[in-house]
Design an enzyme around this catalytic site. Structure first.
Site, PDB file in Angstrom:
ATOM      1  N   LYS A  14     -46.267  70.065   2.969  1.00  0.00           N
ATOM      2  CA  LYS A  14     -45.181  69.823   3.993  1.00  0.00           C
ATOM      3  C   LYS A  14     -43.843  69.671   3.384  1.00  0.00           C
ATOM      4  CE  LYS A  14     -47.203  66.123   5.792  1.00  0.00           C
ATOM      5  NZ  LYS A  14     -48.361  65.969   5.051  1.00  0.00           N
ATOM      6  N   ARG A  89     -47.943  60.784  13.120  1.00  0.00           N
ATOM      7  CA  ARG A  89     -49.338  60.465  12.461  1.00  0.00           C
ATOM      8  C   ARG A  89     -50.357  59.970  13.454  1.00  0.00           C
ATOM      9  NH1 ARG A  89     -47.126  60.813   6.715  1.00  0.00           N
ATOM     10  NH2 ARG A  89     -48.897  60.847   5.391  1.00  0.00           N
ATOM     11  N   ARG A 128     -50.128  66.378  -8.884  1.00  0.00           N
ATOM     12  CA  ARG A 128     -48.808  66.026  -8.414  1.00  0.00           C
ATOM     13  C   ARG A 128     -48.524  64.455  -8.897  1.00  0.00           C
ATOM     14  NH1 ARG A 128     -47.035  65.745  -2.088  1.00  0.00           N
ATOM     15  NH2 ARG A 128     -48.026  63.758  -2.176  1.00  0.00           N
ATOM     16  N   ARG A 134     -45.864  58.676  -8.171  1.00  0.00           N
ATOM     17  CA  ARG A 134     -46.309  57.986  -7.019  1.00  0.00           C
ATOM     18  C   ARG A 134     -47.606  57.486  -7.013  1.00  0.00           C
ATOM     19  NH1 ARG A 134     -45.647  61.592  -1.337  1.00  0.00           N
ATOM     20  NH2 ARG A 134     -47.384  60.110  -0.625  1.00  0.00           N
ATOM     21  N   ARG A 146     -56.683  58.062   2.340  1.00  0.00           N
ATOM     22  CA  ARG A 146     -55.614  58.630   2.998  1.00  0.00           C
ATOM     23  C   ARG A 146     -56.231  59.691   3.755  1.00  0.00           C
ATOM     24  NH1 ARG A 146     -51.834  59.838  -1.657  1.00  0.00           N
ATOM     25  NH2 ARG A 146     -50.314  61.050  -0.356  1.00  0.00           N
TER      26      ARG A 146
HETATM   27  P1  AMP Z   1     -46.338  60.820   2.832  1.00  0.00           P
HETATM   28  O1  AMP Z   1     -45.123  60.999   1.873  1.00  0.00           O
HETATM   29  O2  AMP Z   1     -45.883  61.616   4.168  1.00  0.00           O
HETATM   30  O3  AMP Z   1     -47.833  61.288   2.211  1.00  0.00           O
HETATM   31  O4  AMP Z   1     -46.435  59.358   3.148  1.00  0.00           O
HETATM   32  C1  AMP Z   1     -46.512  58.434   2.283  1.00  0.00           C
HETATM   33  C2  AMP Z   1     -47.312  57.249   2.921  1.00  0.00           C
HETATM   34  O5  AMP Z   1     -46.152  56.617   3.858  1.00  0.00           O
HETATM   35  C3  AMP Z   1     -48.564  57.222   3.947  1.00  0.00           C
HETATM   36  O6  AMP Z   1     -49.481  57.336   2.994  1.00  0.00           O
HETATM   37  C4  AMP Z   1     -48.074  55.965   4.822  1.00  0.00           C
HETATM   38  O7  AMP Z   1     -48.452  54.752   4.107  1.00  0.00           O
HETATM   39  C5  AMP Z   1     -46.744  56.034   4.911  1.00  0.00           C
HETATM   40  N1  AMP Z   1     -46.214  56.902   6.054  1.00  0.00           N
HETATM   41  C6  AMP Z   1     -45.431  57.819   5.973  1.00  0.00           C
HETATM   42  N2  AMP Z   1     -45.319  58.533   7.304  1.00  0.00           N
HETATM   43  C7  AMP Z   1     -46.107  57.857   8.294  1.00  0.00           C
HETATM   44  C8  AMP Z   1     -46.198  57.571   9.479  1.00  0.00           C
HETATM   45  N3  AMP Z   1     -45.693  58.487  10.392  1.00  0.00           N
HETATM   46  N4  AMP Z   1     -46.949  56.672  10.078  1.00  0.00           N
HETATM   47  C9  AMP Z   1     -47.615  55.809   9.236  1.00  0.00           C
HETATM   48  N5  AMP Z   1     -47.438  55.695   7.960  1.00  0.00           N
HETATM   49  C10 AMP Z   1     -46.591  56.661   7.524  1.00  0.00           C
END
Ligand code: AMP
Length: 190
Positions: A14, A89, A128, A134, A146
């Site tokens: 994404k 989400r 990654r 991360r 996740r």
């Molecule tokens: P991402 O970079 O999109 O994989 O997000 C990393 C982490 O941020 C996720 O594992 C969640 O802990 C938090 N996070 C990001 N977007 C959301 C969302 N829309 N709702 C809840 N937690 C989020």
């Protein structure tokens, strides 16, 4: 105005695709994961709240995430449209987004999913994690957590957007440029 939700499991690409699409369609890119990481790095109150959840690979609570997203949207009153990446989400987040956009006379134009097999994605995330720094990409148990969060809380959004006839899916496996082309074909047909 077009508002696109880029949808997909962690590691589906994404963020990578958003970088191309935001330029091509002149959209404001909002990645909730990036905003959380920025807050974490800067030790803000929001970052402190989010940290525990992110470390465990869990979703940050809806109320926190929705408030943050709305604040980000409010920063761009004159945009030609948004590219939402990693939001919504959960069904509650999707409902809040619909209500919030509608209060401004806007709406979600389409949701486009990048599809890929879990096992391919786990490998990709572990790769990654070697360079991204991360913590949530470095531990296979956290990565799998996740995916469980995704299956339980995020996957129901597919039916939510299908019911609104706004759900589109593209194959997320292949060369980056080819996938950008697949996504563009969907956007150009909107
Ligand atoms: P991402 O970079 O999109 O994989 O997000 C990393 C982490 O941020 C996720 O594992 C969640 O802990 C938090 N996070 C990001 N977007 C959301 C969302 N829309 N709702 C809840 N937690 C989020």
């Amino acid at each position: 105005m077009i508002n696109i939700v880029l949808f997909g499991k962690p590691g589906a690409g994404k963020g990578t695709q958003a970088e191309f699409l935001k330029e091509k369609y002149n959209l404001t890119h909002i990645s909730t994961g990036d905003v959380f990481r920025y807050n974490l790095k800067n030790g803000t109150e929001l970052g402190k709240i989010a940290q525990g959840y992110m470390d465990k690979g869990e979703l940050v609570p809806d109320s926190v995430t929705i408030d943050m997203l709305q604040a980000e949207v409010e920063k761009h009153p004159d945009t030609k449209g948004f590219l939402f990446d990693g939001f919504p989400r959960t069904i509650s987040q999707a409902e809040a987004l619909d209500a919030f956009l509608s209060s401004k006379g806007w709406s979600v134009t389409a949701t486009i999913a990048l599809e890929a097999d879990d096992e391919v994605l786990v490998e990709r995330l572990l790769e990654r994690g070697k360079t991204s720094g991360r913590a949530d990409d470095q531990d296979e148990a956290k990565i799998r957590h996740r995916y469980r969060e995704y299956n339980e809380k995020t996957a129901p959004l597919i039916s939510y957007y299908e019911a609104q006839r706004k759900f589109h899916a593209v194959d997320g496996i292949g060369p980056i440029a080819e996938i950008t082309h697949r996504l563009s074909s969907v956007i150009d047909a909107l």
